[in-house]
Write an enzyme that holds these catalytic residues in place. Structure first.
Site, PDB file in Angstrom:
ATOM      1  N   THR A 140      17.693 -38.996   1.219  1.00  0.00           N
ATOM      2  CA  THR A 140      16.798 -38.191   0.244  1.00  0.00           C
ATOM      3  C   THR A 140      16.818 -39.998  -0.683  1.00  0.00           C
ATOM      4  O   THR A 140      17.266 -40.792  -1.020  1.00  0.00           O
ATOM      5  CB  THR A 140      16.878 -37.237  -0.521  1.00  0.00           C
ATOM      6  OG1 THR A 140      15.922 -37.656  -1.701  1.00  0.00           O
ATOM      7  CG2 THR A 140      18.111 -37.258  -1.470  1.00  0.00           C
ATOM      8  N   ASP A 141      14.915 -40.055  -0.690  1.00  0.00           N
ATOM      9  CA  ASP A 141      14.871 -41.285  -1.479  1.00  0.00           C
ATOM     10  C   ASP A 141      14.935 -40.758  -3.383  1.00  0.00           C
ATOM     11  O   ASP A 141      15.141 -41.576  -4.132  1.00  0.00           O
ATOM     12  CB  ASP A 141      13.084 -41.208  -1.303  1.00  0.00           C
ATOM     13  CG  ASP A 141      12.353 -40.783  -1.888  1.00  0.00           C
ATOM     14  OD1 ASP A 141      12.827 -39.312  -2.030  1.00  0.00           O
ATOM     15  OD2 ASP A 141      10.670 -40.417  -1.934  1.00  0.00           O
ATOM     16  N   GLU A 142      15.751 -39.381  -3.694  1.00  0.00           N
ATOM     17  CA  GLU A 142      15.287 -38.990  -4.942  1.00  0.00           C
ATOM     18  C   GLU A 142      16.640 -39.556  -5.400  1.00  0.00           C
ATOM     19  O   GLU A 142      17.353 -40.567  -6.535  1.00  0.00           O
ATOM     20  CB  GLU A 142      15.752 -37.408  -5.151  1.00  0.00           C
ATOM     21  CG  GLU A 142      14.338 -36.785  -4.640  1.00  0.00           C
ATOM     22  CD  GLU A 142      14.974 -35.409  -4.722  1.00  0.00           C
ATOM     23  OE1 GLU A 142      15.581 -35.418  -5.667  1.00  0.00           O
ATOM     24  OE2 GLU A 142      13.831 -35.134  -3.698  1.00  0.00           O
ATOM     25  N   TYR A 165      21.856 -32.609  -8.091  1.00  0.00           N
ATOM     26  CA  TYR A 165      20.732 -33.340  -6.229  1.00  0.00           C
ATOM     27  C   TYR A 165      21.141 -34.524  -5.837  1.00  0.00           C
ATOM     28  O   TYR A 165      22.152 -34.383  -5.192  1.00  0.00           O
ATOM     29  CB  TYR A 165      19.595 -31.740  -6.195  1.00  0.00           C
ATOM     30  CG  TYR A 165      18.979 -32.499  -4.549  1.00  0.00           C
ATOM     31  CD1 TYR A 165      20.087 -32.222  -3.651  1.00  0.00           C
ATOM     32  CD2 TYR A 165      18.052 -33.452  -4.396  1.00  0.00           C
ATOM     33  CE1 TYR A 165      19.405 -32.867  -1.932  1.00  0.00           C
ATOM     34  CE2 TYR A 165      17.472 -33.501  -3.159  1.00  0.00           C
ATOM     35  CZ  TYR A 165      18.189 -32.922  -2.283  1.00  0.00           C
ATOM     36  OH  TYR A 165      17.714 -33.978  -1.063  1.00  0.00           O
ATOM     37  N   LYS A 169      23.672 -36.100  -3.266  1.00  0.00           N
ATOM     38  CA  LYS A 169      23.373 -37.428  -1.816  1.00  0.00           C
ATOM     39  C   LYS A 169      23.723 -38.653  -2.104  1.00  0.00           C
ATOM     40  O   LYS A 169      24.387 -38.920  -1.709  1.00  0.00           O
ATOM     41  CB  LYS A 169      21.611 -37.006  -1.838  1.00  0.00           C
ATOM     42  CG  LYS A 169      21.576 -35.236  -1.578  1.00  0.00           C
ATOM     43  CD  LYS A 169      21.896 -34.588  -0.080  1.00  0.00           C
ATOM     44  CE  LYS A 169      22.149 -35.444   0.780  1.00  0.00           C
ATOM     45  NZ  LYS A 169      21.837 -35.166   2.613  1.00  0.00           N
TER      46      LYS A 169
HETATM   47  P1  NAD Z   1      17.530 -26.987   3.939  1.00  0.00           P
HETATM   48  O1  NAD Z   1      18.002 -26.137   2.961  1.00  0.00           O
HETATM   49  O2  NAD Z   1      16.267 -26.480   4.432  1.00  0.00           O
HETATM   50  O3  NAD Z   1      18.214 -26.701   4.947  1.00  0.00           O
HETATM   51  C1  NAD Z   1      19.589 -27.268   4.921  1.00  0.00           C
HETATM   52  C2  NAD Z   1      20.622 -26.278   6.034  1.00  0.00           C
HETATM   53  O4  NAD Z   1      21.566 -26.726   5.831  1.00  0.00           O
HETATM   54  C3  NAD Z   1      20.603 -24.809   6.167  1.00  0.00           C
HETATM   55  O5  NAD Z   1      20.480 -24.439   7.699  1.00  0.00           O
HETATM   56  C4  NAD Z   1      22.152 -24.446   5.259  1.00  0.00           C
HETATM   57  O6  NAD Z   1      22.173 -23.090   6.519  1.00  0.00           O
HETATM   58  C5  NAD Z   1      22.595 -25.954   5.781  1.00  0.00           C
HETATM   59  N1  NAD Z   1      24.252 -25.727   5.500  1.00  0.00           N
HETATM   60  C6  NAD Z   1      23.790 -25.575   3.782  1.00  0.00           C
HETATM   61  N2  NAD Z   1      24.978 -25.659   3.449  1.00  0.00           N
HETATM   62  C7  NAD Z   1      25.964 -25.393   4.674  1.00  0.00           C
HETATM   63  C8  NAD Z   1      27.550 -25.737   4.755  1.00  0.00           C
HETATM   64  N3  NAD Z   1      28.425 -25.810   3.902  1.00  0.00           N
HETATM   65  N4  NAD Z   1      28.609 -25.498   5.614  1.00  0.00           N
HETATM   66  C9  NAD Z   1      27.501 -25.731   7.273  1.00  0.00           C
HETATM   67  N5  NAD Z   1      25.663 -26.329   6.982  1.00  0.00           N
HETATM   68  C10 NAD Z   1      24.854 -25.803   5.782  1.00  0.00           C
HETATM   69  O7  NAD Z   1      17.181 -28.846   3.586  1.00  0.00           O
HETATM   70  P2  NAD Z   1      16.422 -29.942   4.606  1.00  0.00           P
HETATM   71  O8  NAD Z   1      15.335 -29.365   3.334  1.00  0.00           O
HETATM   72  O9  NAD Z   1      16.396 -29.884   5.875  1.00  0.00           O
HETATM   73  O10 NAD Z   1      17.009 -31.234   4.138  1.00  0.00           O
HETATM   74  C11 NAD Z   1      18.107 -31.693   5.156  1.00  0.00           C
HETATM   75  C12 NAD Z   1      18.888 -33.069   4.753  1.00  0.00           C
HETATM   76  O11 NAD Z   1      17.479 -33.887   4.951  1.00  0.00           O
HETATM   77  C13 NAD Z   1      19.770 -32.530   3.855  1.00  0.00           C
HETATM   78  O12 NAD Z   1      20.281 -33.566   3.416  1.00  0.00           O
HETATM   79  C14 NAD Z   1      18.585 -33.029   2.415  1.00  0.00           C
HETATM   80  O13 NAD Z   1      18.704 -33.757   1.553  1.00  0.00           O
HETATM   81  C15 NAD Z   1      17.706 -33.824   3.173  1.00  0.00           C
HETATM   82  N6  NAD Z   1      16.322 -34.719   2.491  1.00  0.00           N
HETATM   83  C16 NAD Z   1      15.015 -33.527   2.586  1.00  0.00           C
HETATM   84  C17 NAD Z   1      13.695 -33.921   2.787  1.00  0.00           C
HETATM   85  C18 NAD Z   1      13.265 -32.690   2.207  1.00  0.00           C
HETATM   86  O14 NAD Z   1      11.855 -32.904   2.045  1.00  0.00           O
HETATM   87  N7  NAD Z   1      13.484 -31.732   2.173  1.00  0.00           N
HETATM   88  C19 NAD Z   1      13.771 -35.289   1.851  1.00  0.00           C
HETATM   89  C20 NAD Z   1      14.953 -36.488   2.167  1.00  0.00           C
HETATM   90  C21 NAD Z   1      16.067 -36.059   2.815  1.00  0.00           C
END
Ligand code: NAD
Length: 340
Positions: A140-142, A165, A169
Site C-alpha cells: 500500500t501507499d500508506e 496497519y 505492511k
Molecule cells: P481484504 O481485506 O478485502 O482481503 C484480505 C483477504 O485476506 C481476505 O480474503 C482474508 O480472508 C484473507 N486473509 C486474512 N488473513 C489471512 C491469513 N492469515 N491467511 C490467509 N488469508 C488471510 O483486502 P484487500 O482490500 O483485497 O487488500 C488486499 C491486499 O492489497 C492487502 O495486502 C492490502 O494491504 C493491499 N492493498 C489494499 C488496498 C485497498 O485499497 N483495498 C490498497 C493498496 C494495497
C-alpha cells in the site's frame, strides 16, 4: 524480463478478498497457461462468493488455510510445485488495526515471513532449475505516511507509516526486500493507492456510504471530510499487477496510483449524487444524510502517487474514468444490498 510461459503454478494468497478476487478473475482469463492455488483463511473479510464464477475452473483450486501455518504452506509448495507467489493476504482495515493491532502483526508480518521462508526453502531445493520463481508482494501507499497539500510519493520516498496497519505492511515490504538482497530471491513489491470497485467488504468507505444511504442512516465522514486519497479502479490495479508480475524487474518496487485525487467529502457527495440518479429517494437527496464524526486518530491527511516508473518502464496507465467507474461500482452495491 520473465518468460511468461515458464510460469506454471502460482500461489495466490488472500484471493477471496476484494482485490485478490478481482485479480484472480482477470489473471485466469489473461494467462491461460497458469494454474492458480488460492490460499485464504476466510476471515470476516474473505467471501467465497467473490469467486463463485470460477469455482469449477480447471486451472483454479481453493485451499482454506492460514498463511501463518508453516506446515500447510510447505505442503502446498511441495504438492503443487509452486513456481511463484502473489501475496495479497492481509488484515487490511486501518480502523481495526487501531482497535486491535494483534492480528495485523501476526498475519501481515509473521505470515509474510512464513511464506518467504517456505518459498526460499522450496525454490532452493527444488530440482526444476529452468523454472523462474517470483515472489510478488502486494502493498500500500500508506507505508510512506502522509503528504501535505503538495508533492507526491514515489518508489524513492522514505517509509514513515503512521498506523499499526501501515507499519505492519511496511515491515512486510522490508522483509521481502531483505530476501532479495540477502538470498537473491526474485521479488517484486507494488505499493498501490486506494482501490474502489465491486466485491469490497461492507465496512470500507464506499460500500459504507451506499449501505448507510439506502438504509436511511447517517453517512459517517471523518473530521471535516478534507482528507485526500488517490482512488484507482480495482481492474486498473489488477492490470498493473499482472504487468509487474510478468515484466517487472527483479528486486524492484513499483508504485501504482490512480491519478485521481479527491477529498473524502467530494467522494461522498459524488456517490450520493449517483444514488440520487440511480435510486431516487421519495423526498430530498442522499446528500442530506452526510454526517461528520470524530476524526480517526493519526488520520493521514493526503496520499498521492507519482506512478511514472511503471508508466514509463512497463507501459501501464490507469484507464477507468472516475465518474463511470464509480457509477458502475454504485450499481453493483445497489444490486447487492437490494438482494440481501
Ligand atoms: P481484504 O481485506 O478485502 O482481503 C484480505 C483477504 O485476506 C481476505 O480474503 C482474508 O480472508 C484473507 N486473509 C486474512 N488473513 C489471512 C491469513 N492469515 N491467511 C490467509 N488469508 C488471510 O483486502 P484487500 O482490500 O483485497 O487488500 C488486499 C491486499 O492489497 C492487502 O495486502 C492490502 O494491504 C493491499 N492493498 C489494499 C488496498 C485497498 O485499497 N483495498 C490498497 C493498496 C494495497
Amino acid at each position: 524480463m520473465m518468460d511468461e510461459h515458464l510460469h506454471r503454478t502460482v500461489l495466490v494468497t488472500g484471493g477471496a478478498g476484494f482485490i485478490g478476487s478481482n485479480f484472480i478473475h482477470y489473471f485466469l482469463n489473461k494467462n491461460p497457461y497458469c494454474n492458480i492455488i488460492n490460499l485464504d483463511k476466510l476471515t470476516y473479510a474473505g467471501d467465497p462468493s467473490n469467486l463463485k464464477e470460477i469455482r469449477d475452473h480447471e486451472q483454479y483450486e481453493f485451499v482454506h488455510g492460514d498463511i501463518c501455518d508453516e506446515q500447510l504452506i510447505e505442503e502446498i509448495f511441495k504438492n503443487h510445485n509452486v513456481s511463484s507467489v502473489i501475496h495479497f493476504a492481509a488484515e487490511s482495515h486501518v480502523d481495526n488495526s487501531i482497535e486491535s493491532p494483534n492480528n495485523f502483526i501476526k498475519t501481515n508480518i509473521e505470515g509474510t515471513f512464513v511464506l518467504l521462508e517456505a518459498a526460499r526453502n522450496y525454490w532452493t531445493n527444488s530440482r526444476s532449475s529452468n523454472q523462474i520463481n517470483r515472489f510478488h508482494h502486494i502493498s500500500t501507499d500508506e507505508v510512506y505516511g502522509s503528504l501535505g497539500e503538495e508533492g507526491y510519493f514515489s518508489e524513492r520516498s522514505p517509509y514513515a507509516p503512521n498506523s499499526p496497519y501501515s507499519a505492519s505492511k511496511a515491515a512486510s515490504d522490508l522483509l521481502v526486500r531483505s530476501y532479495h538482497e540477502t538470498y537473491g530471491m526474485d521479488t517484486i513489491i507494488t505499493n498501490c493507492s486506494n482501490n474502489y470497485g465491486p466485491k469490497q467488504h461492507d465496512e470500507k468507505l464506499i460500500p459504507t456510504i451506499i449501505r448507510k444511504a439506502i438504509s436511511n442512516e447517517p453517512i459517517p465522514i471523518y473530521g471535516d471530510g478534507s482528507n485526500i486519497r488517490d482512488w484507482i479502479y480495482v481492474l486498473d490495479h489488477c492490470k498493473a499487477l499482472d504487468l509487474a508480475f510478468h515484466k517487472g524487474k527483479s528486486g524492484e518496487t513499483y508504485v501504482i496510483g490512480g491519478d485521481n485525487e479527491c477529498t473524502n467529502l467530494y467522494l461522498a457527495n459524488t456517490v450520493c449524487e449517483l444514488l440520487d440518479e440511480l435510486n431516487p429517494k421519495e423526498k430530498g437527496s442522499y446528500l442530506d444524510q452526510i454526517s461528520f464524526v470524530k476524526d480517526r486518530p493519526g488520520h493521514d491527511f493526503r496520499y498521492a502517487l507519482d506512478s511514472s516508473k511503471i508508466k514509463n518502464s512497463l507501459g501501464w496507465k490507469p484507464e477507468e474514468n472516475f465518474k463511470s467507474g464509480l457509477a458502475a461500482t454504485v450499481k453493483w452495491y445497489l444490486n447487492k444490498y437490494r438482494n440481501a
